[in-house]
Design an enzyme around this catalytic site. Structure first.
Site, PDB file in Angstrom:
ATOM      1  N   SER A 124      38.335  40.767  41.136  1.00 42.45           N
ATOM      2  CA  SER A 124      37.762  41.530  40.023  1.00 42.45           C
ATOM      3  C   SER A 124      36.984  42.708  40.590  1.00 42.45           C
ATOM      4  CB  SER A 124      36.806  40.636  39.221  1.00 42.45           C
ATOM      5  OG  SER A 124      36.034  41.410  38.333  1.00 42.45           O
ATOM      6  N   TYR A 137      29.732  34.520  39.941  1.00 44.05           N
ATOM      7  CA  TYR A 137      31.065  35.073  39.684  1.00 44.05           C
ATOM      8  C   TYR A 137      31.336  36.269  40.598  1.00 44.05           C
ATOM      9  CZ  TYR A 137      35.040  37.200  37.348  1.00 44.05           C
ATOM     10  OH  TYR A 137      36.279  37.742  37.093  1.00 44.05           O
TER      11      TYR A 137
HETATM   12  N1  LIG Z   1      39.834  39.160  31.709  1.00 44.11           N
HETATM   13  C1  LIG Z   1      39.059  39.950  32.447  1.00 44.11           C
HETATM   14  O1  LIG Z   1      38.352  40.830  31.921  1.00 44.11           O
HETATM   15  C2  LIG Z   1      39.079  39.823  33.936  1.00 44.11           C
HETATM   16  C3  LIG Z   1      38.558  40.876  34.706  1.00 44.11           C
HETATM   17  C4  LIG Z   1      38.587  40.777  36.094  1.00 44.11           C
HETATM   18  C5  LIG Z   1      39.128  39.665  36.692  1.00 44.11           C
HETATM   19  N2  LIG Z   1      39.624  38.647  35.928  1.00 44.11           N
HETATM   20  C6  LIG Z   1      40.174  37.482  36.624  1.00 44.11           C
HETATM   21  O2  LIG Z   1      41.478  37.261  36.159  1.00 44.11           O
HETATM   22  C7  LIG Z   1      41.827  35.891  36.346  1.00 44.11           C
HETATM   23  C8  LIG Z   1      42.501  35.386  35.105  1.00 44.11           C
HETATM   24  O3  LIG Z   1      41.560  35.379  34.055  1.00 44.11           O
HETATM   25  P1  LIG Z   1      41.997  35.635  32.551  1.00 44.11           P
HETATM   26  O4  LIG Z   1      41.343  36.889  32.119  1.00 44.11           O
HETATM   27  O5  LIG Z   1      43.480  35.505  32.404  1.00 44.11           O
HETATM   28  O6  LIG Z   1      41.229  34.419  31.874  1.00 44.11           O
HETATM   29  P2  LIG Z   1      41.700  33.340  30.791  1.00 44.11           P
HETATM   30  O7  LIG Z   1      42.375  34.044  29.645  1.00 44.11           O
HETATM   31  O8  LIG Z   1      40.463  32.532  30.533  1.00 44.11           O
HETATM   32  O9  LIG Z   1      42.788  32.476  31.553  1.00 44.11           O
HETATM   33  C9  LIG Z   1      42.438  31.629  32.615  1.00 44.11           C
HETATM   34  C10 LIG Z   1      43.631  30.779  32.978  1.00 44.11           C
HETATM   35  O10 LIG Z   1      43.264  29.906  34.057  1.00 44.11           O
HETATM   36  C11 LIG Z   1      43.511  28.553  33.678  1.00 44.11           C
HETATM   37  N3  LIG Z   1      42.460  27.726  34.259  1.00 44.11           N
HETATM   38  C12 LIG Z   1      41.122  27.801  34.012  1.00 44.11           C
HETATM   39  N4  LIG Z   1      40.480  26.837  34.681  1.00 44.11           N
HETATM   40  C13 LIG Z   1      41.425  26.148  35.374  1.00 44.11           C
HETATM   41  C14 LIG Z   1      41.378  25.022  36.247  1.00 44.11           C
HETATM   42  N5  LIG Z   1      40.227  24.408  36.544  1.00 44.11           N
HETATM   43  N6  LIG Z   1      42.542  24.572  36.780  1.00 44.11           N
HETATM   44  C15 LIG Z   1      43.711  25.178  36.466  1.00 44.11           C
HETATM   45  N7  LIG Z   1      43.822  26.240  35.648  1.00 44.11           N
HETATM   46  C16 LIG Z   1      42.683  26.716  35.110  1.00 44.11           C
HETATM   47  C17 LIG Z   1      43.471  28.555  32.153  1.00 44.11           C
HETATM   48  O11 LIG Z   1      44.235  27.500  31.575  1.00 44.11           O
HETATM   49  P3  LIG Z   1      43.564  26.070  31.168  1.00 44.11           P
HETATM   50  O12 LIG Z   1      42.278  26.373  30.464  1.00 44.11           O
HETATM   51  O13 LIG Z   1      44.588  25.390  30.325  1.00 44.11           O
HETATM   52  O14 LIG Z   1      43.355  25.358  32.468  1.00 44.11           O
HETATM   53  C18 LIG Z   1      44.109  29.902  31.840  1.00 44.11           C
HETATM   54  O15 LIG Z   1      45.509  29.805  31.908  1.00 44.11           O
HETATM   55  C19 LIG Z   1      40.525  35.168  36.708  1.00 44.11           C
HETATM   56  O16 LIG Z   1      40.526  34.908  38.095  1.00 44.11           O
HETATM   57  C20 LIG Z   1      39.447  36.183  36.358  1.00 44.11           C
HETATM   58  O17 LIG Z   1      38.295  36.037  37.160  1.00 44.11           O
HETATM   59  C21 LIG Z   1      39.620  38.709  34.573  1.00 44.11           C
END
Ligand SMILES: NC(=O)c1ccc[n+]([C@@H]2O[C@H](COP(=O)([O-])OP(=O)(O)OC[C@H]3O[C@@H](n4cnc5c(N)ncnc54)[C@H](OP(=O)(O)O)[C@@H]3O)[C@@H](O)[C@H]2O)c1
Length: 246
Positions: A124, A137
């Site tokens: 991120s 984080y």
């Molecule tokens: N969205 C943003 O603004 C943003 C910005 C910068 C970086 N990121 C990074 O992008 C990545 C993806 O995030 P996202 O935005 O797609 O978030 P999200 O919509 O909350 O999706 C997270 C995914 O990870 C899975 N997950 C969560 N905890 C888990 C666990 N303990 N074991 C296995 N799977 C797990 C969730 O499925 P389940 O809940 O079913 O397990 C879901 O599929 C993360 O690393 C985040 O830090 C996001």
């Protein structure tokens, strides 16, 4: 999901990993209907050592090699560190840091043996500076970025590609899960997940070490390097406090 949809559309078979089995099955069915191909469903809580081991074993299985590992699962917590539940902070480090490290370690040897394969570790822009009110984080993402850049150099010339993806605010379920009010983030800072995935796969194809999607996000690390560290910390604290109080 955005990575899965894009990779399935490009004709790849997938192994889908998350905790929610019903959601994974729904996605696997959707992808099959839309694109043909096959998606294995591998439910696992990556913050749990036993569950994580099943995914490590899948990556090490040379009879069904994995060409591309996307270490995407991760979550954030938001608020003054002294007030955040310690179990949530503990789980964040196990998922964002330890699981990503172990899965990278499991995937690399078979890829190196074959002389091809790719790993995308999702970090991120939060990792480019200390993150007051998201201290764990931001620190976890600083680890992911540094770790992945280091491995990128270690595998140079082997045919294996390792890249870190550093998105900014992206429309997913992330903010809601972290307890952040999305309305307080200005519109131009948001990106669609599909565009982030497109940018990531383009940089990966070119053999890049890091993808920071979006012009505004690209400016953050540059300004962070130019400004004195004390200024970076203070500005970061002001931004964090605003988000936290909204
Ligand atoms: N969205 C943003 O603004 C943003 C910005 C910068 C970086 N990121 C990074 O992008 C990545 C993806 O995030 P996202 O935005 O797609 O978030 P999200 O919509 O909350 O999706 C997270 C995914 O990870 C899975 N997950 C969560 N905890 C888990 C666990 N303990 N074991 C296995 N799977 C797990 C969730 O499925 P389940 O809940 O079913 O397990 C879901 O599929 C993360 O690393 C985040 O830090 C996001």
């Amino acid at each position: 999901m955005a990575f899965a949809r894009r990779l399935a559309a490009d004709g790849h078979d997938l192994v889908l990993v998350a905790r929610s089995e019903p959601q994974l099955k729904t996605l696997a069915d959707e992808l099959h209907t839309a694109h043909g191909g096959h998606s294995d469903v591998l439910p696992a809580d990556l913050a749990d050592a036993d569950s994580l081991a099943t995914v490590e074993a899948r990556l090490a299985d040379t009879t069904a090699p994995v060409d591309l590992l996307v270490n995407n699962a991760g979550y954030g917590t938001f608020g003054p560190f002294a007030e955040l539940p310690v179990e949530k902070e503990d789980g964040l480090v196990r998922l964002n840091v330890l699981a990503l490290l172990r899965l990278t370690r499991a995937a690399l040897p078979p890829m190196l043996a074959r002389g091809r394969g790719s790993i995308v570790n999702v970090s991120s822009v939060a990792g480019f500076q200390p993150g007051p009110y998201e201290a764990s984080y931001a620190a976890s993402k600083a680890f992911v970025t540094s770790f992945t850049e280091a491995i990128h150099e270690e595998v140079r010339g082997t045919g294996v590609k390792v890249m870190v993806l550093c998105p900014g605010f992206t429309r997913t379920e992330f903010q809601e899960r972290a307890g952040v009010e999305s309305d307080s983030v200005p519109g131009p800072l948001w990106q669609d997940a599909d565009k982030v995935v497109d940018a990531a796969l383009q940089v990966l194809r070119g053999g890049g070490a890091m993808c920071v999607p979006g012009l505004l996000n690209k400016a953050a690390p540059v300004l962070g390097r130019l400004a004195p560290r004390a200024v970076v910390r203070r500005v970061s604290a002001i931004a964090g406090r605003r988000l936290h109080s909204s």
